[in-house]
Design an enzyme around this catalytic site. Structure first.
Site, mmCIF file in Angstrom:
data_model
loop_
_atom_site.group_PDB
_atom_site.id
_atom_site.type_symbol
_atom_site.label_atom_id
_atom_site.label_comp_id
_atom_site.label_asym_id
_atom_site.label_seq_id
_atom_site.Cartn_x
_atom_site.Cartn_y
_atom_site.Cartn_z
ATOM 1 N N PHE A 17 69.090 12.905 14.633
ATOM 2 C CA PHE A 17 69.734 11.602 14.846
ATOM 3 C C PHE A 17 70.771 11.741 15.956
ATOM 4 O O PHE A 17 71.625 12.622 15.900
ATOM 5 C CB PHE A 17 70.413 11.092 13.571
ATOM 6 N N ASP A 21 74.501 18.440 19.921
ATOM 7 C CA ASP A 21 75.126 17.219 19.412
ATOM 8 C C ASP A 21 75.944 17.557 18.169
ATOM 9 O O ASP A 21 75.398 17.739 17.080
ATOM 10 C CB ASP A 21 74.041 16.181 19.096
ATOM 11 N N LYS A 57 82.994 10.926 16.478
ATOM 12 C CA LYS A 57 83.412 10.773 15.074
ATOM 13 C C LYS A 57 84.862 11.223 14.800
ATOM 14 O O LYS A 57 85.766 10.443 15.003
ATOM 15 C CB LYS A 57 82.403 11.415 14.137
HETATM 16 C C1 LIG Z 1 76.890 9.401 14.176
HETATM 17 C C2 LIG Z 1 76.126 10.249 15.113
HETATM 18 C C3 LIG Z 1 75.829 9.822 16.423
HETATM 19 C C4 LIG Z 1 76.149 8.430 16.913
HETATM 20 O O1 LIG Z 1 77.508 8.180 16.958
HETATM 21 P P1 LIG Z 1 78.020 6.655 17.122
HETATM 22 O O2 LIG Z 1 79.499 6.828 17.326
HETATM 23 O O3 LIG Z 1 77.669 5.933 15.866
HETATM 24 O O4 LIG Z 1 77.346 6.090 18.306
HETATM 25 C C5 LIG Z 1 75.193 10.703 17.264
HETATM 26 N N1 LIG Z 1 74.854 11.943 16.858
HETATM 27 C C6 LIG Z 1 75.112 12.386 15.615
HETATM 28 C C7 LIG Z 1 74.731 13.773 15.231
HETATM 29 C C8 LIG Z 1 75.737 11.556 14.689
HETATM 30 O O5 LIG Z 1 75.953 11.984 13.445
#
Ligand SMILES: *Cc1c(COP(=O)(O)O)cnc(C)c1O
Length: 391
Positions: free
Chosen positions: A134, A219, A248
């Protein structure tokens, strides 16, 4: 002005876009690992702002930094230099052991930027991502996100994206070629069901990428900032990303994102990318305070130890008839059930505990790292009771 006599539920139902499914709960206030609803009922928060609240709610250092900076200067586009931003850029680069940083406002934006940087640097267009991965909901980020039901309504997406199984190095080897700009991977797949990278996997990914002239995008939007027991989760895997996506919990709950840029990428061309809000002093001040708290307390080491203890405990305490597997790293914990996870959210809420899911059968815990031992073990006891009452 805020009118507290209006009916929140009715207003939101009338005016919200409709893209969110909401729980029957109105949250008014937070403090540490607690959330309080509008009636004053207290909940132990293992949603943790979906991973944005590693330092908990209303952390005094974050509140002070935001208040002070708000009175000084809130916005300052990157047309100008700014001392708070300069301080933060130096601090985050040093903390990550990387050279440069691009600042933005969310996780998806950091992934968008990383994909653009990788394409620009390599002059290749292909991206390899992982099944269950994701990376966000905007077009580029969505293109490298596995969940079909998220992707389909927006298609056609970016061409040249190839999904391979996570933790499978042979399949990566087979998929790499001289059209692949980047491999994007999480250290622990969060939304996809809490699947940690196996020992040695990310090192092997890095070696294959290097040999192929492909950049490695890691990521850590969800796994960053102490969540898994090190400041960044990849530090436990002995790798150095070429591009590191963060967001985050980066700024104590304020919206912010960042891409850390390694030496394989180097300095980028002027006007390749930009963001109006990116690097604003308010977010930078909160991010500087966040880093300071994480680096000068034992919250990270505690997350490592307490996470390991909780996971070990749950593996022994929960019967195989209910639970398929317990996975996680630090205080990112997934409980995979044999049945659907969603019905348990409401029962846990009634018991005063808020948790997330990760896919249809996984309960996910993202407690603030500041949660007390007593509250953490209360949560565990309540989860055990609610899950075992069901059989
Ligand atoms: C939450 C998340 C995203 C997206 O972040 P947003 O601030 O909601 O755009 C991307 N990568 C990972 C691994 C995430 O957990």
């Amino acid at each position: 002005m805020l009118d507290t006599t209006l009916d929140t539920l009715a207003l939101e139902q009338a005016h919200t876009s409709g893209v969110y499914t909401k729980r029957d709960l109105q949250i008014a206030r937070g403090e540490g690992a607690y959330l309080f609803d509008t009636a004053g009922r207290r909940y132990i928060d293992c949603v943790g702002g979906q991973g944005t609240a590693n330092l908990g709610h209303a952390h005094p250092a974050i509140v002070a930094a935001i208040q002070q900076q708000a009175a000084e200067l809130i916005s300052c586009p990157e047309l100008f230099h700014n001392p708070v931003r300069a301080n933060y850029q130096a601090a985050i680069c040093e903390a990550a052991g990387m050279n440069r940083v691009f600042l933005c406002n969310s996780g998806a934006e950091s992934v968008e930027a990383a994909i653009k940087f990788a394409r620009a640097r390599t002059r290749r267009t292909g991206i390899i991502s992982t099944m269950r991965g994701f990376h966000g909901r905007t077009f580029g980020a969505l293109s490298v996100t596995w969940n079909k039901s998220y992707r389909e309504p927006a298609e056609p997406l970016l061409p040249g994206v190839n999904f391979i199984p996570f933790n499978n190095i042979e399949r990566l080897q087979g998929a790499l070629n001289d059209t692949v700009a980047a491999v994007i991977v999480e250290v622990v797949q969060g939304e996809g069901g809490v699947y940690p990278a196996e020992s040695g996997y990310l090192q092997a990914v890095q070696e294959l990428c290097r040999a192929n002239g492909t950049l490695l995008i890691v990521d850590e939007v969800q796994t960053g900032f102490g969540r898994t027991g090190s400041l960044f989760a990849h530090q436990q895997d002995g790798i150095t990303p070429d591009l590191l996506c963060l967001a985050k919990s980066i700024a104590g709950g304020l919206p912010m994102g960042a891409v850390l840029i390694g030496e394989q990428v180097g300095e980028l061309a002027p006007s390749l990318h930009s963001s109006t809000f990116g690097g604003n002093p308010l977010a930078c001040a909160a991010a500087l305070a966040t880093l300071d708290v994480l680096q000068n307390t034992d919250l990270i080491e505690q997350a490592r130890q307490r996470g390991a203890t909780v996971i070990e405990h749950l593996r022994n305490a929960l019967p195989e008839s209910i639970v398929r597997e317990i996975r996680g790293r630090g205080l990112l914990i997934g409980i995979e059930l044999r049945d659907k996870a969603a019905p348990f959210l409401r029962r846990l809420q009634d018991e005063g505990v808020l948790v997330l899911t990760a896919g249809p059968t996984v309960l996910r815990l993202l407690p603030p790292l500041v949660i007390s031992d007593a509250d953490l073990w209360d949560v565990i006891a309540i989860i055990e009771r609610v899950l075992t009452d069901a059989v």
